[in-house]
Every structure is written in C-alpha cells, then in structure tokens.
Design an enzyme around this catalytic site. Structure first.
Site, PDB file in Angstrom:
ATOM      1  N   LYS A 120       3.553   5.631   4.766  1.00  0.00           N
ATOM      2  CA  LYS A 120       2.788   5.220   3.584  1.00  0.00           C
ATOM      3  C   LYS A 120       1.331   5.018   3.995  1.00  0.00           C
ATOM      4  O   LYS A 120       1.060   4.248   4.915  1.00  0.00           O
ATOM      5  CB  LYS A 120       3.366   3.924   3.002  1.00  0.00           C
ATOM      6  CG  LYS A 120       2.613   3.438   1.759  1.00  0.00           C
ATOM      7  CD  LYS A 120       3.375   2.347   1.056  1.00  0.00           C
ATOM      8  CE  LYS A 120       2.592   1.776  -0.116  1.00  0.00           C
ATOM      9  NZ  LYS A 120       3.321   0.704  -0.782  1.00  0.00           N
ATOM     10  N   ARG A 183       8.081   3.441   6.628  1.00  0.00           N
ATOM     11  CA  ARG A 183       9.141   2.766   5.870  1.00  0.00           C
ATOM     12  C   ARG A 183      10.460   3.487   6.092  1.00  0.00           C
ATOM     13  O   ARG A 183      10.485   4.703   6.334  1.00  0.00           O
ATOM     14  CB  ARG A 183       8.849   2.812   4.372  1.00  0.00           C
ATOM     15  CG  ARG A 183       7.558   2.214   3.962  1.00  0.00           C
ATOM     16  CD  ARG A 183       7.556   1.888   2.488  1.00  0.00           C
ATOM     17  NE  ARG A 183       7.413   3.041   1.610  1.00  0.00           N
ATOM     18  CZ  ARG A 183       7.074   2.946   0.336  1.00  0.00           C
ATOM     19  NH1 ARG A 183       6.881   1.747  -0.209  1.00  0.00           N
ATOM     20  NH2 ARG A 183       6.949   4.011  -0.426  1.00  0.00           N
ATOM     21  N   ASP A 263       8.478   3.183 -11.793  1.00  0.00           N
ATOM     22  CA  ASP A 263       8.333   3.996 -10.575  1.00  0.00           C
ATOM     23  C   ASP A 263       8.464   3.149  -9.308  1.00  0.00           C
ATOM     24  O   ASP A 263       8.488   3.687  -8.209  1.00  0.00           O
ATOM     25  CB  ASP A 263       6.995   4.745 -10.577  1.00  0.00           C
ATOM     26  CG  ASP A 263       5.808   3.827 -10.766  1.00  0.00           C
ATOM     27  OD1 ASP A 263       5.756   3.123 -11.785  1.00  0.00           O
ATOM     28  OD2 ASP A 263       4.923   3.800  -9.889  1.00  0.00           O
TER      29      ASP A 263
HETATM   30  P1  AMP Z   1       1.603   1.602  -6.842  1.00  0.00           P
HETATM   31  O1  AMP Z   1       0.935   0.754  -7.866  1.00  0.00           O
HETATM   32  O2  AMP Z   1       1.181   1.302  -5.425  1.00  0.00           O
HETATM   33  O3  AMP Z   1       3.096   1.607  -6.986  1.00  0.00           O
HETATM   34  O4  AMP Z   1       1.099   3.097  -7.068  1.00  0.00           O
HETATM   35  C1  AMP Z   1       1.269   3.787  -8.289  1.00  0.00           C
HETATM   36  C2  AMP Z   1       1.013   5.250  -8.059  1.00  0.00           C
HETATM   37  O5  AMP Z   1      -0.306   5.460  -7.579  1.00  0.00           O
HETATM   38  C3  AMP Z   1       1.941   5.887  -7.042  1.00  0.00           C
HETATM   39  O6  AMP Z   1       2.230   7.169  -7.483  1.00  0.00           O
HETATM   40  C4  AMP Z   1       1.102   5.905  -5.780  1.00  0.00           C
HETATM   41  O7  AMP Z   1       1.486   6.931  -4.910  1.00  0.00           O
HETATM   42  C5  AMP Z   1      -0.296   6.118  -6.330  1.00  0.00           C
HETATM   43  N1  AMP Z   1      -1.335   5.535  -5.481  1.00  0.00           N
HETATM   44  C6  AMP Z   1      -1.617   4.226  -5.295  1.00  0.00           C
HETATM   45  N2  AMP Z   1      -2.647   4.072  -4.451  1.00  0.00           N
HETATM   46  C7  AMP Z   1      -3.037   5.314  -4.072  1.00  0.00           C
HETATM   47  C8  AMP Z   1      -4.066   5.827  -3.214  1.00  0.00           C
HETATM   48  N3  AMP Z   1      -4.890   5.024  -2.550  1.00  0.00           N
HETATM   49  N4  AMP Z   1      -4.165   7.163  -3.096  1.00  0.00           N
HETATM   50  C9  AMP Z   1      -3.339   7.989  -3.756  1.00  0.00           C
HETATM   51  N5  AMP Z   1      -2.370   7.570  -4.574  1.00  0.00           N
HETATM   52  C10 AMP Z   1      -2.207   6.250  -4.739  1.00  0.00           C
HETATM   53 MG    MG Z   2       4.644   2.393  -6.361  1.00  0.00          MG
END
Ligand code: AMP
Ligand code: MG
Length: 496
Positions: A120, A183, A263
């Site tokens: 990650k 992970r 998700d």
């Molecule tokens: P999360 O809120 O961390 O569950 O992320 C929601 C979505 O945004 C998921 O599809 C993650 O893979 C994507 N995401 C979150 N942060 C980043 C980042 N810095 N770069 C690319 N994708 C991200």
């Molecule tokens: Mg997520």
C-alpha cells in the site's frame, strides 16, 4: 540452469505462490509493477506476521526484502496487479474506484492456508483518480500498528508484515514523506468489487467473482439447506453474519473505523483500510473520529446501522445472481439479531459472565448509559473493573465517576449477577477480554513524531506492548494511562 547475467534480479522469499485472484478475467484488474521507492529504509517489521507467512527469520531484515517490500525488486513468483472496484462513499454512489495506491503482489501458501500480499502506497495505478499513489509515513504507521493491535485483541483484521519509508516527499496538508505498508490477508475483496460489476451490468464477471469467493472462502454456501440451495443467498447471509460479528467486536472494544464506505468493507468480515480510526478515550457514543466526516455518518454509535446499510448495497449487487428479491431480503433479515446477540456476548465476556441471564441486556444498557453520561475513559474503566472484581475492591472504579450515584445503584445488581459464577473464572475472562493497552490516538502521534525524527524505538516498544495488550508491561505503564489534554485536539482526516 544458471540465470543469464542480464536477467533482472529477483527477491526470493521461498514462498510457493498460487495467485488465484490473478486467474480471474482481465476485467478484474490491470497488471502492473509497483513504482520504485527511492532510498528505502526499514520502519517496522511484524515478526508474528512473518511467522504466519512461514518466512525464514533472517530473510525479512535482508536488503532483498527491504527492496521487495518497497516495490523496487520483484518477488519471484509474484504477479503484481491493481484491482478495480467501485463503491458508495458517505452514502453516495462514487462510481469506479479501485486500488489507487495498492499493488496486489500475489497469494502464497502458508502453514495455515493461502494468504495474499499487497503493497500500500506503491505508486500510481489506472485507478488513482488524480492521486499520487503514495501513502505518508504517518498513516502507514497507524495502519501497521493498528492491524497488529487488532489481531492481538482478537478482532478479525488484515495484517501488516512491514513498513518501509523513504525520503521521497509526499504532499498532503503539509509536506510529508512516503512509506509503504505490506498488508496480508486471505483476500482483499471488498463489497465494492461486487458493486462494480453489478453497476456495469457485467453479469458474467459478477457471477465469476461470486463463484470465486464461494469456492475459495465460503465453500459451505454450495451445500446450504437454507435459501432453497441458492449459494449466492447463502453467501450474502454468511457475509452478513461475519460483518455483524465484526462490528459487535468494534463496539465492545470502543473502536471507531472512521470511513465505513462500501469499498472499505471486506467480503471476509475483516477490519480493512485503516485511516482516521480511533479507540475511544472518554466514552462518547456520538464520537466522530474522522475530521472529514462533517455529518457524523460514521460516528461510533452509528457503525452497526452503517454496516447494515452497506450489507444492503452488497445485497443489491448480488440480487441479479440471487434472483428472487425476497430471498435476498431473507438473507439479510437476521442482521439486527446477529448484531445484538454478538454484542451481548462480547459485553458479557467484558463483565466476566459466562452464564447467560435475561437481565443482562438491561445490565449492559444501564452501564453504557452512565458511562456515556459521565464520559468515563472506556478502556481504563473496563480494566479497572476487571481488577476490582479480582480483588473485590471497587473504589478505584468508583473514583472514575464524577457522580457515582448511578454506579452505586448498578453495582449491587452486578455483584448479585456474579453469585452463580465461578469468581476465578470471572477474573480470568475479564483479564483476557479487557485490554490494558489500546492504540490511542496520542500514542500513535508520539510514535509518528519519533519516527519522523528517525527514532523507531518508540514504534518497536509500542508494537511489542500492543502485541500483548492484556499484560502489565510495567516499563510502559504510562501508555495505559489517561490521554493527555492535547489528545482531544488531535484531528485525523481522510488525508493519508
Ligand atoms: P480510502 O479513503 O483510503 O479508502 O481511498 C478511497 C479510494 O481512493 C481508493 O480507491 C484508494 O485507492 C484511492 N486513494 C486514496 N488515496 C490515494 C492516493 N494518494 N493516490 C491514489 N489513490 C488514492
Ligand atoms: Mg479504501
């Protein structure tokens, strides 16, 4: 045969790989390698996860491992890819999401079954949606420590093998630096994977995914006698049960996830995607741990309802496979009962009770009411109660309450309830159920501050304590104490 001089070097962990997810059709993922992480260094290693993976003790701290788990050196046998999923975020359909900064490395055979590995923070993917594909050291430390802490508390979770850091700058509210967490879980499939193919009416893929999950993780669904032999309804039913049991454990432990989007919901009922999570300090049922959650959708006391709402989204996605909507409805109908049974079972254990009694719901309900009214520190309360029962001396619990009148009224009922129980057994159950140490926000902050200065000893010590959270750890007694005043001003948002 000797490898030719110019074949690229590989890291070899000695694993036997299966990579079953990679055998799904190409609609599920994009194959791509992680983006290399410049000048990586070790931040943390979990020996317990390393053992789970059957790794040789001397391999993990090696340079090959450092580069493999930073995304710089391919692991022999891996099949790196980023998977696509969709989801509901904060109650709204968000469309396509996916592994925006995670790379699935593959699946390895271990002494206790198959486990998948994921990096990650390992760079951009086709699902990054404008993000940089990176994770900052701060949030990576929180995810690493919390995964291992949750496991030690007996709460189903994805695990963490290690973190590596890098001087590479990453820009959030301020300039931070990059890190990668490795992970580990039997599967990283989310409710959102199902929602993705259902929303696109890709019925073949939807069925392929459901069959994959049933065959590999829930084979009993094929032989169920309920739901007229409908394996997809049985799948929905078992995921419902697992999710209800999981959220019951969160509520009993005072754990707030913070971003319960569909998700972030594991199809295996694991705690997944650690972001702005928090173990409650003072018991405040309405507590919102995610600074970005303006409406309080994911407040602590709403988690059971939110998980149910998420299960209905999964039910909607599986509907075309299940057929009759009444059968899908029936598969989810038991949620409230499953949750309250599991929660009561958890709370009974916290109170040391093994013999169920019809008055227990009221006993627990009253207790939670005055804990909330008086904003008592949740972890300290339960730990002190465990010691009070063992020593038959309740003053230290009473001292936690500004106004002890409700406690004084409650205690005789509880003591009467203990009469038919074996007191030694009660004390033992409470000791194993009510931790002394949880990963409070301020402890994570102190660890992060030290790590930013290159001192990883705090992380190592805290990790060792959280791996045995029910023990005394006299050298670190302060970590079991009340949070300092500044803890209430810590603000954790989705930014990670
Ligand atoms: P999360 O809120 O961390 O569950 O992320 C929601 C979505 O945004 C998921 O599809 C993650 O893979 C994507 N995401 C979150 N942060 C980043 C980042 N810095 N770069 C690319 N994708 C991200
Ligand atoms: Mg997520």
């Amino acid at each position: 045969m000797n490898p030719s001089a110019d074949s690229p070097p590989l890291a070899d962990a000695g694993w036997v790989w299966h990579n079953r997810f990679a055998s799904l059709s190409p609609a599920f993922f994009t194959r791509l390698a992680p983006t290399p992480l410049p000048a990586p260094y070790w931040v943390g290693i979990s020996q317990s996860t390393a053992q789970l993976l059957g790794l040789q003790a001397d391999w993990l701290p090696s340079d090959a491992a450092l580069h493999a788990f930073s995304g710089n050196l391919p692991l022999a046998g891996s099949a790196p890819l980023a998977s696509v999923y969709s989801g509901h975020q904060f109650g709204h359909w968000a469309g396509q999401l996916g592994d925006g900064r995670a790379i699935w490395l593959g699946e390895v055979q271990t002494p206790t079954g198959h486990l998948e590995l994921q990096l990650k923070g390992s760079g951009r993917t086709p699902y990054s949606r404008g993000g940089d594909g990176r994770a900052v050291l701060r949030s990576s430390i929180r995810e690493f420590l919390c995964s291992e802490a949750m496991h030690a508390l007996g709460i189903p979770t994805t695990r963490a093998l290690c973190i590596t850091g890098s001087p590479e700058p990453v820009y959030r509210e301020t300039r931070e630096t990059a890190a990668v967490v490795t992970r580990v879980a039997p599967s990283f499939i989310r409710f959102g994977h199902f929602e993705h193919f259902a929303a696109r009416q890709q019925w073949d893929e939807l069925r392929q995914l459901a069959d994959f999950v049933i065959d590999h993780y829930y084979p009993d669904c094929r032989h169920n006698e309920h739901f007229a032999g409908n394996a997809y309804a049985a799948l929905l039913h078992v995921v419902c049960q697992r999710s209800a049991a999981l959220v019951a454990q969160w509520q009993a432990m005072g754990f707030c996830h913070g971003v319960l989007n569909t998700d972030n919901m594991s199809i295996l009922g694991l705690t997944l995607d650690y972001g702005p999570f928090q173990f409650l300090d003072a018991f405040d049922p309405g507590h919102i741990c995610n600074h970005s959650d303006n409406q309080g959708r994911y407040a602590f006391h709403r988690q059971p309802e939110v998980v149910r709402w998420n299960l209905y989204r999964l039910g909607q996605a599986l509907q075309p496979l299940i057929g009759d909507p009444a059968i899908a409805e029936a598969a989810l109908a038991g949620y409230h009962q499953q949750f309250s049974d599991a929660f009561l079972q958890q709370m009974r254990a916290k109170l040391g009770l093994s013999v169920p009694c019809s008055q227990d719901t009221a006993l627990v309900g009253q207790l939670l009411q005055w804990l909330a009214q008086q904003r008592v520190d949740y972890t300290i309360f339960w730990h002190r109660l465990s010691e009070a029962v063992a020593q038959n001396h309740f003053a230290p619990v009473r001292d936690l309450l500004l106004d002890p009148v409700d406690f004084d009224a409650w205690l005789p009922t509880y003591l009467a309830r203990l009469v038919p129980e074996n007191r030694e057994q009660v004390a033992a159950t409470m000791r194993q159920t009510n931790p002394r140490f949880v990963l409070r926000n301020h402890l994570a902050e102190e660890t992060i501050e030290a790590a930013k200065l290159g001192d990883f000893s705090v992380l190592q010590n805290l990790q060792a304590v959280l791996e045995r959270p029910f023990d005394a750890h006299p050298d670190h007694a302060a970590w079991a104490d009340f949070p300092p005043a500044w803890a209430s001003s810590i603000s954790i948002s989705c930014s990670s």
